[in-house]
Design a protein around this motif. Structure first.
Motif, short mmCIF file in Angstrom:
data_model
loop_
_atom_site.label_atom_id
_atom_site.label_comp_id
_atom_site.label_asym_id
_atom_site.label_seq_id
_atom_site.Cartn_x
_atom_site.Cartn_y
_atom_site.Cartn_z
N LEU A 25 1.96 0.22 -14.63
CA LEU A 25 1.94 -0.79 -13.65
C LEU A 25 3.28 -0.90 -13.17
O LEU A 25 3.52 -1.43 -11.89
CB LEU A 25 1.62 -2.10 -14.35
CG LEU A 25 0.06 -2.58 -14.21
CD1 LEU A 25 -0.37 -3.15 -12.59
CD2 LEU A 25 -0.74 -1.50 -14.83
N GLY A 26 4.36 -0.73 -13.92
CA GLY A 26 5.80 -0.73 -13.32
C GLY A 26 6.04 0.33 -12.30
O GLY A 26 6.63 0.00 -11.27
N ILE A 27 5.52 1.66 -12.42
CA ILE A 27 5.68 2.50 -11.50
C ILE A 27 5.24 2.26 -10.10
O ILE A 27 5.58 2.45 -9.18
CB ILE A 27 5.21 4.07 -12.16
CG1 ILE A 27 6.11 4.39 -13.12
CG2 ILE A 27 5.20 5.08 -10.95
CD1 ILE A 27 5.45 5.79 -14.02
N LEU A 28 3.79 1.75 -10.16
CA LEU A 28 3.09 1.42 -9.04
C LEU A 28 3.67 0.22 -8.38
O LEU A 28 3.69 0.43 -7.07
CB LEU A 28 1.61 0.98 -9.34
CG LEU A 28 0.61 2.08 -9.92
CD1 LEU A 28 -0.69 1.48 -10.36
CD2 LEU A 28 0.32 3.12 -8.90
N VAL A 45 12.54 3.18 -8.97
CA VAL A 45 12.39 4.25 -8.02
C VAL A 45 13.20 4.44 -6.88
O VAL A 45 13.37 3.51 -6.26
CB VAL A 45 10.79 4.12 -7.51
CG1 VAL A 45 10.28 5.34 -6.56
CG2 VAL A 45 9.69 3.87 -8.63
N ASP A 46 13.99 5.46 -6.90
CA ASP A 46 14.79 5.76 -5.85
C ASP A 46 14.86 7.19 -5.44
O ASP A 46 14.19 7.99 -5.65
CB ASP A 46 16.11 5.91 -6.65
CG ASP A 46 17.52 5.10 -5.85
OD1 ASP A 46 17.31 5.26 -4.58
OD2 ASP A 46 18.61 4.74 -6.13
N SER A 59 7.32 1.49 -6.62
CA SER A 59 6.96 2.23 -5.59
C SER A 59 6.31 1.77 -4.41
O SER A 59 5.80 2.56 -3.55
CB SER A 59 6.39 3.80 -5.99
OG SER A 59 5.03 3.48 -6.68
N SER A 60 6.08 0.64 -4.72
CA SER A 60 5.42 -0.17 -3.50
C SER A 60 3.94 0.09 -3.19
O SER A 60 3.37 -0.13 -2.06
CB SER A 60 6.30 -0.11 -2.13
OG SER A 60 7.69 -0.67 -2.43
N GLN A 61 3.38 0.56 -4.20
CA GLN A 61 1.96 1.16 -3.98
C GLN A 61 0.83 -0.34 -4.21
O GLN A 61 0.00 -0.19 -3.51
CB GLN A 61 1.58 2.17 -5.05
CG GLN A 61 2.26 3.42 -4.56
CD GLN A 61 1.46 4.65 -5.69
OE1 GLN A 61 0.58 4.83 -5.51
NE2 GLN A 61 2.47 4.89 -6.58
#
Length: 512
Positions: free
Chosen positions: A85-88, A24-25, A91-93
Motif C-alpha cells: 500500500l505504501g509503494i502504490l 519513490v524517487d 508512486s501515485s498509482q
C-alpha cells in the motif's frame, strides 16, 4: 514522493507500532532498511507478483523503505500489505489521503489474496491505545482483533479490496462482535467428566482441593492406576474463566497464531501436555526471536507433565522460578520480554523405574538403589514448590465393575467456584492475588493463623518429616483451602492434619 503507512511488531505479548516510510524517487533500485529479517526482505517478490496479477505494478524507480524505529528488529511476512500500500500510494498509482488513520497488516499470496498473521489481538489493543481509527487485516484474524471495543476492524480477503477502499471510497465490511456475548456463548461443557472415574475418592478430594486453591499437585502411582485420566479431568472442575482471564489467555495464544478463526476469544482454560522430550526453551519460552513456551501457553490453565522423572533435569529446573514468580522474563542483548505464566502444575510419576514400589506381587520390581536413582531426577527444591503430593493406588475390580456413576464435574465445580469466590473476596484489596496458591509469606501470616493445637500438630510434623520452610508454607496454604471448601473462617487441626497427609514425598521410604 514520501508516504507513511503504519504496521505493528509484537514483542512478548505486547505490540509496538511501526512507521513504514516509503519514498519513490528518480533512479533504479529497491532499498529496504530498518532491521528487517529475511521474510520481510523477500516481500518484494511477493508484492511484485501480487500487484501485477491485480492490474498494478512495482514502479521502475528508486524505492527506499524505512521501517522505524530503525533499531528495532522486525520479523515475519505480515508487513507485505503495509509495504504494498505504501509503494502504490508513494508512486501515485492510488490516492489514499486517510491511510495514516489505519494499522495495515497482512501476508500476500502471489495472486493478491491475504494469509493470516500472528498477534492480531495485541496489535489491535496497541492500535486503540495510540488513537488509530481502524485496523485492516486478513479476514481469518478479524474476529480475534474485533474483541477490542472502540476500534474499527476490517477483515479483507484480497489486496484489491483495500485498494478500492482507499482509492475509490468503496466500503469494507466492518467486523463487529459483542465480546461478552461471544465469551459466554463459547463456554463449552468439558470433554471429560469426573463421573466417568471409578473409585479413587481420596484422589478426587485432592483434585478438588487443588482446583479450589490453584495448588500444584503431583500423583505417584503404578501404571494403569488412573493418574493421566484424573489429570485430564482437572480442567472440568476449575471455575469458568473471567472475561479478563480470557483476554489475557487469548493474547498469549494470538502471538503464536494459535487462536481459532471461528471463536476469536478463548473461553475455556488451556490444558497443555508436552512430551517428555521437550527442551527447556520450548517449555519456558525463548529462542533467537523469543516466543512463549508451554508454561505461558498454560497461563490461567493447567500444565500436565506426565512421567515427570522422564523429563530432562535441566528442563524441570528452569520451572522453579516461574512457579514462584508466575511470570517468565527472557533477556536478550537489546531487549527483554516478559510472559505471564500463572498456571497449575499437575505432574504424575511411577514410584520406581519398573512402575511398582514395595509390592511383593508386582510383575516387575526395582531395587532400592534403582528407585532412589529414579526419584533423584526430581530435585527437592522443585518438589517443595508442589503443594500436594498424593499416592494413587490401583482401583480394585469391584469398584471398576460398579454401574453407579461417581460425582459429576459440575457438582465438584460448584463447590470449587464457591471456594474461589470466598478467596476472591478475601484478596480483593491485594493486587495480583486471587486464590490461596498465590499467597506470599506476608499473606500467609495474615490469613493462616493457627490455634495452639494446630501449631503443636504442625510442629510435630515438621520435626518428624524434616520439612523445609517452604513446605511449611505449602501446608498452611492447603489447609486454608480445605477450610474454604468447608466454609470455615478459621483453620483447625483437622485441616492441618489433612494438609500434612498430602506431603507423601516428604515421608520416610520415598526420598530417604
Amino acid at each position: 514522493m514520501l508516504i507513511k503507512v503504519y504496521g505493528s511488531a509484537v514483542f512478548g505479548v505486547e505490540a509496538t507500532n511501526i512507521t513504514v516510510e516509503v519514498n519513490v524517487d528518480s533512479g533504479i533500485g529497491y532499498h529496504l532498511v530498518g532491521l528487517p529479517d529475511n521474510a520481510i526482505k523477500e516481500s518484494s517478490f511477493r508484492i511484485q507478483a501480487a500487484l501485477k496479477n491485480n492490474g498494478y505494478k512495482l514502479p521502475g524507480k528508486k524505492i527506499t523503505i524505512n521501517m522505524a524505529p530503525a533499531d528495532l528488529r522486525k520479523e515475519g511476512s505480515a508487513y507485505d500489505l503495509t509495504l504494498a500500500l505504501g509503494i502504490l500510494t508513494a508512486s501515485s498509482q492510488i490516492k489514499a489521503p486517510n491511510i495514516s488513520e489505519y494499522i495495515i497488516m497482512g501476508e500476500l499470496s502471489l495472486d493478491g489474496s491475504l494469509q493470516p498473521i500472528k498477534g492480531a489481538l495485541p496489535i489491535a489493543i496497541k492500535a486503540l491505545e495510540d488513537g488509530f481509527k481502524g485496523f485492516i487485516l486478513p479476514k481469518q484474524n478479524a474476529k480475534e482483533a474485533s474483541i477490542v471495543d472502540g476500534l474499527e476492524v476490517y477483515g479483507v480477503e484480497n489486496i484489491t479490496e483495500v485498494i478500492d477502499f482507499f482509492d475509490k471510497g468503496q466500503t469494507l465490511e466492518q467486523t463487529i462482535i459483542n465480546t461478552r456475548e461471544e465469551f459466554y456463548k463459547n463456554l463449552e461443557h468439558p470433554k471429560f467428566d469426573f463421573s466417568e472415574v471409578k473409585g479413587q475418592e481420596s484422589i478426587k478430594r485432592c483434585m478438588e482441593i487443588a482446583a479450589a486453591g490453584g495448588h500444584n499437585i503431583i500423583m505417584i502411582g503404578p501404571p494403569g492406576s488412573g493418574k493421566t485420566m484424573l489429570a485430564k479431568r482437572l480442567p472440568s472442575i476449575l471455575p469458568p474463566m473471567t472475561l479478563h482471564e480470557a483476554l489475557e489467555t487469548t493474547k498469549i495464544h494470538s502471538v503464536i497464531g494459535n487462536v481459532k478463526e471461528e471463536t476469536g476469544l478463548m473461553a475455556n482454560r488451556p490444558f497443555r501436555s508436552p512430551h517428555h522430550t521437550i527442551s527447556d526453551v520450548a517449555l519456558v519460552g525463548g529462542g533467537a526471536y523469543p516466543q512463549p513456551g508451554e508454561i505461558s501457553l498454560s497461563h490461567n490453565g493447567v500444565l500436565f507433565l506426565d512421567e515427570l522423572p522422564e523429563f530432562k533435569r535441566s528442563v524441570l529446573e528452569v520451572m522453579r522460578q516461574p512457579l514462584e514468580d508466575r511470570e517468565v522474563t527472557i533477556s536478550r542483548a537489546k531487549f527483554t520480554v516478559t510472559y505471564p505464566s500463572s498456571f497449575m502444575l499437575v505432574a504424575s510419576m511411577n514410584p520406581s523405574p519398573g512402575g511398582y514400589f514395595n509390592d511383593p506381587d508386582a510383575p516387575v520390581t526395582s531395587s532400592p538403589a534403582e528407585m532412589q536413582r529414579y526419584l533423584s531426577k526430581i530435585s527437592g527444591p522443585l518438589l517443595d514448590r508442589i503443594d500436594i503430593h498424593i499416592e494413587v493406588t490401583p482401583v480394585p475390580f469391584d469398584k471398576l465393575s460398579e454401574e453407579r456413576k461417581g460425582e459429576s464435574s459440575a457438582e465438584i465445580r460448584a463447590r470449587v467456584t464457591e471456594a474461589r469466590e470466598k478467596q476472591a473476596e478475601r484478596f480483593k484489596d491485594i493486587e495480583h492475588i486471587h486464590y490461596n496458591a498465590q499467597m506470599d509469606v506476608k499473606q500467609i501470616r495474615m490469613f493462616c493463623e493457627l490455634d495452639e493445637s494446630s501449631k503443636t500438630l504442625l510442629k510435630t510434623a515438621m520435626e518428624k518429616l524434616n520439612l523445609s520452610a517452604r513446605a511449611y508454607d505449602r501446608i498452611l496454604k492447603v489447609a486454608r483451602t480445605i477450610a474454604d471448601i468447608e466454609n470455615q473462617d478459621n483453620i483447625t487441626s483437622s485441616h492441618i492434619s489433612e494438609a500434612i497427609q498430602y506431603r507423601s514425598l516428604d515421608r520416610d521410604g520415598w526420598l530417604g
